[in-house]
Design a protein around this motif. Structure first.
Motif, PDB file in Angstrom:
ATOM      1  N   ASN A  42      71.583  24.544 -30.864  1.00  0.00           N
ATOM      2  CA  ASN A  42      71.860  24.722 -32.235  1.00  0.00           C
ATOM      3  C   ASN A  42      72.171  26.218 -32.606  1.00  0.00           C
ATOM      4  O   ASN A  42      73.061  26.657 -33.259  1.00  0.00           O
ATOM      5  CB  ASN A  42      70.915  24.045 -33.056  1.00  0.00           C
ATOM      6  N   ILE A  45      75.371  27.519 -30.886  1.00  0.00           N
ATOM      7  CA  ILE A  45      76.422  26.786 -31.893  1.00  0.00           C
ATOM      8  C   ILE A  45      76.468  27.625 -33.206  1.00  0.00           C
ATOM      9  O   ILE A  45      77.892  28.289 -33.459  1.00  0.00           O
ATOM     10  CB  ILE A  45      76.053  25.327 -32.199  1.00  0.00           C
ATOM     11  N   TYR A  60      83.926  23.783 -38.875  1.00  0.00           N
ATOM     12  CA  TYR A  60      82.858  24.244 -38.249  1.00  0.00           C
ATOM     13  C   TYR A  60      81.850  25.141 -39.225  1.00  0.00           C
ATOM     14  O   TYR A  60      80.648  25.304 -38.690  1.00  0.00           O
ATOM     15  CB  TYR A  60      83.519  25.560 -37.345  1.00  0.00           C
ATOM     16  N   CYS A  64      77.905  24.354 -38.664  1.00  0.00           N
ATOM     17  CA  CYS A  64      77.044  25.208 -38.484  1.00  0.00           C
ATOM     18  C   CYS A  64      75.857  24.794 -39.504  1.00  0.00           C
ATOM     19  O   CYS A  64      74.608  24.847 -38.997  1.00  0.00           O
ATOM     20  CB  CYS A  64      77.627  26.641 -39.015  1.00  0.00           C
ATOM     21  N   SER A  67      73.563  22.078 -37.816  1.00  0.00           N
ATOM     22  CA  SER A  67      72.870  22.719 -36.881  1.00  0.00           C
ATOM     23  C   SER A  67      71.530  23.149 -37.687  1.00  0.00           C
ATOM     24  O   SER A  67      70.461  23.137 -37.151  1.00  0.00           O
ATOM     25  CB  SER A  67      73.323  23.770 -36.043  1.00  0.00           C
ATOM     26  N   PRO A 288      73.555  18.961 -29.936  1.00  0.00           N
ATOM     27  CA  PRO A 288      74.133  20.193 -29.574  1.00  0.00           C
ATOM     28  C   PRO A 288      74.999  19.653 -28.280  1.00  0.00           C
ATOM     29  O   PRO A 288      75.953  20.282 -28.050  1.00  0.00           O
ATOM     30  CB  PRO A 288      73.031  21.146 -29.464  1.00  0.00           C
ATOM     31  N   SER A 292      78.867  20.448 -28.104  1.00  0.00           N
ATOM     32  CA  SER A 292      79.471  21.623 -27.373  1.00  0.00           C
ATOM     33  C   SER A 292      80.333  20.974 -26.037  1.00  0.00           C
ATOM     34  O   SER A 292      80.993  21.703 -25.478  1.00  0.00           O
ATOM     35  CB  SER A 292      78.291  22.252 -26.648  1.00  0.00           C
ATOM     36  N   LEU A 298      84.612  25.060 -29.535  1.00  0.00           N
ATOM     37  CA  LEU A 298      83.625  25.497 -29.742  1.00  0.00           C
ATOM     38  C   LEU A 298      82.869  25.703 -28.076  1.00  0.00           C
ATOM     39  O   LEU A 298      82.517  26.654 -28.127  1.00  0.00           O
ATOM     40  CB  LEU A 298      82.646  24.192 -30.277  1.00  0.00           C
ATOM     41  N   MET A 302      81.241  29.179 -27.237  1.00  0.00           N
ATOM     42  CA  MET A 302      80.080  29.201 -26.799  1.00  0.00           C
ATOM     43  C   MET A 302      79.999  30.121 -25.399  1.00  0.00           C
ATOM     44  O   MET A 302      79.105  31.004 -25.356  1.00  0.00           O
ATOM     45  CB  MET A 302      79.550  28.005 -26.568  1.00  0.00           C
TER      46      MET A 302
END
Length: 318
Positions: A42, A45, A60, A64, A67, A288, A292, A298, A302
């Motif tokens: 998290n 992310i 996003y 966020c 998370s 997550p 991901s 994303l 990342m």
């Protein structure tokens, strides 16, 4: 919570995983690794979204915030659970138990409300793309996020106040690793326990079911719109933006239904404990990973974030 002062119980004992005495060290290591991975996933992310300007979009922003709520939810429960796995003293003060319930329910329901908001975001993006910037303006997104957090806090306060308004006369052993509603209700005494139990159950199921139905409605319109796209490539591209969210929704509500819709009847300590693991440890662990792996933008961000931190001398092109 005025009546809490009349309870003879001043602290509770969390039975936790006492039914598995020979597995506690192994469970501690397993849950610790899963917890650390949940936090790391998290945080990564959040860092990727923060550092990558192309991800500064409503979708996003909501991810966020999701998370953040997931981290806070796990922090409310898992550290205490891990400590109890290594301890023989599993007592928890009355106020600490109430606080744990409040924060776990608040962040848990915030998570559900944010998933609903994310479903609405995908609905607007696919079904009304020309109005997206108007409907999902910064002010509108802030309002949706704020309402999700406020709604979660209200749910946490309602449930916690209802449970700890009851009188606890003893015994004080909670057959769970956290201050969960069903095992606490079994310890309460008084004529209003059944009424509170039905009321709390109705409130929780109504909120979760309401969120789930709104998400289903959003995806019903999304699917209808995607099917009108003439090319298969266009359909796949549109659906790919929803895949990670839809997968997390299925996992989240799948495990929630096991908890809230399980058949009534006598439950063993082992059964309650193992079912509790699904939504306390497993769901946050999977979330997550799903986002991901199923979200290409994303995933690329990342990787960029990770390599830029550990290999700053290299200009990583992904």
């Amino acid at each position: 919570m005025q009546r809490a002062n009349h309870s003879t119980v001043t602290q509770f004992i969390l039975a936790g995983f006492s039914a598995f005495p020979h597995l506690q060290l192994m469970l501690f290591l397993l849950f610790l690794l899963m917890y650390l991975f949940t936090l790391l996933g998290n945080l990564l992310i959040m860092a990727a979204i923060w550092s990558e300007r192309s991800l500064h979009t409503p979708m996003y922003l909501f991810l966020c915030t999701l998370s953040v709520s997931e981290i806070l939810y796990t922090v409310a429960i898992i550290p205490r659970m891990l400590a109890d796995l290594l301890s023989t003293q599993r007592s928890i003060a009355f106020l600490a138990c109430a606080s744990q319930m409040f924060f776990s329910f608040s962040f848990g329901f915030t998570h559900s409300f944010l998933l609903t908001v994310m479903g609405y975001d995908r609905y607007v993006a696919i079904c009304h793309p020309l109005r997206y910037n108007v409907l999902m303006s910064p002010r509108g997104c802030t309002c949706l996020v704020g309402c999700s957090w406020a709604g979660g806090s209200v749910m946490g306060m309602v449930v916690t106040s209802a449970i700890f308004h009851l009188t606890f006369c003893g015994p004080n052993e909670i057959h769970h690793f956290a201050c969960h509603v069903p095992p606490l209700l079994k310890l309460a005494c008084g004529d209003d326990v059944l009424v509170v139990a039905k009321g709390v159950g109705l409130v929780c199921i109504t909120a979760l079911l309401g969120c789930f139905l709104l998400i289903l409605l959003s995806y019903a319109f999304i699917v209808a719109t995607i099917l009108k796209i003439p090319s298969a490539e266009g359909q796949n591209k549109a659906f790919s933006t929803c895949a990670s969210h839809l997968t997390v929704v299925v996992v989240h509500y799948g495990f929630a239904s096991v908890i809230y819709l399980k058949p009534k009847g006598p439950q063993s300590l082992e059964g309650d404990t193992l079912m509790g693991i699904t939504y306390t440890v497993l769901t946050p662990f999977l979330s997550p990973i799903i986002f991901s792996l199923r979200n290409k933008e994303l995933k690329v961000a990342m990787k960029k974030t990770f390599f830029s931190k550990f290999y700053p001398e290299k200009n990583v092109m992904i």
